[in-house]
Scaffold this motif. Sequence first.
Motif: not given
Length: 421
Positions: A373-374, A281-282, A370, A376-382
């Motif tokens: 993406s959700c 996905r990246k 969606k 991936d965003n959570i894992n990227a942040r936390y």
Amino acid sequence: MFALCDANSMYASCEKVFDPSIRNKPVVVLTNNDGCICAACGIAKRLGVGKKFVPYFQVKKELEAVGAVIRSSNYELYADLSQRMMDTCARFAPDINVYSIDECFLYYGKEPLPPQEGWATLASRIRKTVWREVRLPICVGIGPTPTLAKVANHAAKKVEGFKGVSVLDTQAIRKEVLSQMGVTEVWGIGKRLGLRLNALGINTAWQLANRDPSQIRKEFSIIVENTVRELNGEVRHTWDSVRAAKKEIYSTRSFGNRITEFNELRSALASHAETVAVKLRKQKSLTASMTLFATSSPHDTEGYFRRSHFHRFTVPTNDTRNIVKVIESAMVQLYQSGVRYYKCGVGLLDLHDEGLFQYDLFSPSNDNAKLMSCMDNINARYGRSTVQMAAKGFEQKFAMRREFLSPQYTTKWSDIPKIKC
């Protein structure tokens, strides 16, 4: 002009950033599963205990004798400090190319005007800024081509008198440095190629630079010809501003401990599947097929066992759920009772650009973009695996062995350094 910024003993230096107690001690970093030495600080090298890729068990007593500090590879820490180093270096040039985790090229244009402070002072300022802000020791080499920047960096590290900074801006300095470099120390000249060059009487970088490029191309290749031309100040190497997407994506790793249970192997494969799906996905791609394998060690006395499974998707996907779902059907082929599994892996093949792929009208995609993406965003942040597939499991006995792992000071909430005043 080009500048090459290269961290000294990157992995070992990263270990010292947040642990002042080991800064004056020999530090050695081990590879996956604590197998071999992959990095050593300057102190360890001077003591003769930092030879790369020597199995740890063979030199364990030698390391203990000199009081060496042993660390498992802390990739999360290294990647984060590397990014901080690159961000700092990028402030000193209009263009940057990250060449590896520990080095980057800075580009100043074809015919740049020398900075008012001078190239040497600029290089020194880059070095001091990275040390002050990231606490990583680096060497900076500046030259008119990428290869000469590499040469300058070599001089900054290993040639007496340069002390971490080198600028090859005159013919005299270039000759002085190239004359002290073995031909195999030149960027792109390996051991085998070096032997062929030695047979022609080319033993130093200066001797290589003085050969006729056209003749070198006839005897070797255009790559060696480009190296000769670069040593003479002609730019031949370029880099793409956007890297091409990978054509295949794999995730494989040997286990920290041998596994024999069905559920453990399935969880290990699910973990690899989750990893490759994120990478897919990246780069905004879809996969049309995947391969899975599981194997015992060829050195085991029980006999060697290896099985693989190939799957083709009806509709190309990058949804982790669809990729993980394949594992269940593959386990029938991959698992055999009594086998002590040593390694497994997942590979995604036949990749397509997500934005250009034309779907079949009668075979719609069931990907949930969606949701992915959700995640991936959570894992990227936390942090990785904050949200994960249940098939991956929570007690991962197959995880990579890292008995000497230092805290992940910058990427894990529980490991953030605590200061008491």
